[in-house]
Structures are given as C-alpha cells and as structure tokens.
Scaffold this motif. Sequence first.
Motif, PDB file in Angstrom:
ATOM      1  N   TYR A 130       0.810  -1.213   0.000  1.00  0.00           N
ATOM      2  CA  TYR A 130       0.000   0.000   0.000  1.00  0.00           C
ATOM      3  C   TYR A 130       0.849   1.272   0.000  1.00  0.00           C
ATOM      4  CZ  TYR A 130      -4.146  -2.821   0.524  1.00  0.00           C
ATOM      5  OH  TYR A 130      -5.155  -3.721   0.285  1.00  0.00           O
ATOM      6  N   LYS A 131       0.212   2.371  -0.273  1.00  0.00           N
ATOM      7  CA  LYS A 131       0.843   3.681  -0.373  1.00  0.00           C
ATOM      8  C   LYS A 131       1.600   4.025   0.913  1.00  0.00           C
ATOM      9  CE  LYS A 131      -0.509   8.448  -1.607  1.00  0.00           C
ATOM     10  NZ  LYS A 131      -1.679   9.296  -1.970  1.00  0.00           N
ATOM     11  N   ASP A 200       7.417   7.523  -2.838  1.00  0.00           N
ATOM     12  CA  ASP A 200       6.979   6.633  -3.917  1.00  0.00           C
ATOM     13  C   ASP A 200       8.147   5.832  -4.484  1.00  0.00           C
ATOM     14  OD1 ASP A 200       4.407   7.520  -3.589  1.00  0.00           O
ATOM     15  OD2 ASP A 200       4.422   8.879  -5.317  1.00  0.00           O
ATOM     16  N   GLN A 204       8.395   1.807  -4.516  1.00  0.00           N
ATOM     17  CA  GLN A 204       8.665   1.084  -5.760  1.00  0.00           C
ATOM     18  C   GLN A 204       9.808   0.092  -5.562  1.00  0.00           C
ATOM     19  OE1 GLN A 204       7.206   0.707  -8.534  1.00  0.00           O
ATOM     20  NE2 GLN A 204       8.794  -0.209  -9.838  1.00  0.00           N
ATOM     21  N   TYR A 214       0.867  -3.340  -6.196  1.00  0.00           N
ATOM     22  CA  TYR A 214       0.853  -2.064  -5.485  1.00  0.00           C
ATOM     23  C   TYR A 214      -0.535  -1.433  -5.549  1.00  0.00           C
ATOM     24  CZ  TYR A 214       1.855   2.758  -4.186  1.00  0.00           C
ATOM     25  OH  TYR A 214       1.839   3.987  -3.579  1.00  0.00           O
ATOM     26  N   ASP A 216      -2.463   2.205  -4.709  1.00  0.00           N
ATOM     27  CA  ASP A 216      -2.205   3.618  -4.438  1.00  0.00           C
ATOM     28  C   ASP A 216      -3.227   4.188  -3.447  1.00  0.00           C
ATOM     29  OD1 ASP A 216      -0.788   5.997  -4.688  1.00  0.00           O
ATOM     30  OD2 ASP A 216      -2.071   6.724  -6.317  1.00  0.00           O
ATOM     31  N   ARG A 217      -3.346   3.508  -2.330  1.00  0.00           N
ATOM     32  CA  ARG A 217      -4.217   3.951  -1.242  1.00  0.00           C
ATOM     33  C   ARG A 217      -3.537   3.605   0.072  1.00  0.00           C
ATOM     34  NH1 ARG A 217     -10.053   1.793  -1.082  1.00  0.00           N
ATOM     35  NH2 ARG A 217     -10.198   3.560   0.354  1.00  0.00           N
TER      36      ARG A 217
END
Length: 238
Positions: A130-131, A200, A204, A214, A216-217
């Motif tokens: 998660y983010k 980010d 990654q 992945y 993006d939350r």
Amino acid sequence: MFWFWMLLRIVLTPILYLLWWPRNSGMENVPKKGPALLVSNHQSFADHFFGPLPLRRRIFFLGKAEYFTGTGIKGLISRAFFTGVGVVPVDRSGGKASEAALETGLQILKQGKLLGIYPEGTRAPDKRLYKGKTGVARLALKSRVPVIPMAMINTFDLMPAGQPYPRLGVRPGVRFGKPMDFSRYYGMEDDREVLRKVTDEIMQAIRELSGQEYVDRYAADVKAEMAGKAPRPADEDE
C-alpha cells in the motif's frame, strides 16, 4: 533490555530456522556498522521476528505507544517483549506527535544504530503493498543516512491478522535491497512534492523486491472501510 534481545536471539533463532527454514538474501547490503534506515513492507506480526533474523546487528523499530500501555501481568510481558525486540514507543496520533516520532527516529540514527520503519503505517489488510506515508522521506532526508529497502516474503500467509500462532508449511523470508541515494534532495525535506516523490521511489523499490501488487491507497483507509468505519483525514507525516 539488551539482555532480553540476546536471550530471544539465542532461544528463537535455531527454532525459527528449524521450523520454517526462511529464505533470506541481500544481507550484504546492510552496513556492518554505522546508521542506516531500513524501510519495509508490513504483512504480519511475524515481521518483527523474521525481518531482523539474518542480521547480526539489532534493528530498532518505531512502534505504537499502545504496545507499552497495558496493565497487569499481560501489560508487563508486552512491554518487556516489544522493548526486547527493539520496538521504540511513539505516539502516532498525528500533528505534534508525528514530529516527536521523527525526532525519536533521528536520535536513534544519530547513535549509529539501524532504524526500521514500515512506511505503510500499519499491517496490510491483504498481500498487496500500500501507499507509503511521507514521514519516511522526511526521516531519510533529515538523517542523510543510507536507505535500505527491505521486503518481507510470505509472512502474511505465515501469520495473518487474527492468527495467534505462525503456521507450519509456509516458508517466510526477507530480502534486503541495495542502498538508495537521495542526496539530490538533501535540504528539501519541507517540500511536500519532494517528500511524495521520495516516498513513492522507496515503495517502488520495496515492490520490486517483494513482487507484490501495489495499491495507491493508504492501508489504514482500506482497513477502516473493511471494518465499516469512515477513514479519518490522512496525515502523510505519520
């Protein structure tokens, strides 16, 4: 609690290797001495055991203050355990508490120690990545120490949330990536765009090591939805 950490290492290490035969790699990427920031995905409570397992150096982790506030015998055992495995209590309620947590992390690094941090901020609700919260980027830029991506493997299957004991038949492990260089951003730790970019980039690197999908939350928001609760306003510095 150094003695307790040594006791856990002596007692648990042969048991963990005998029962689960973990796959570990990249240990040469972790400095033998001096400070470094180890940034990891967070799949399970078992991460506290299998992440530091192949290293000879102790890793200190920033953890929820709630781990240390229990009462009675259970609270005493909890405090002793988390202190022994290197968890340092911090208030994660946001705002000024986030600044205090940052300063705690910086002090650990200034002492030449290894500091571990989970950028997702909480255990993931599933096997995905998660983010990350930007507090990890602020810590990396302010400390100016090597940043080592770290990926926990199969620990979600080994001991998912709610599972009281690790399962047999699952082979966990940890992978340490090559140090990441963010010197081009030094002095820019108050730039929110830079913080998001660095965070980010770190996520990654973890994704490439772990092979996870992945999302993006924020994991905390997804967990809140799963529990039928409204997500609270995000504080990326937590």
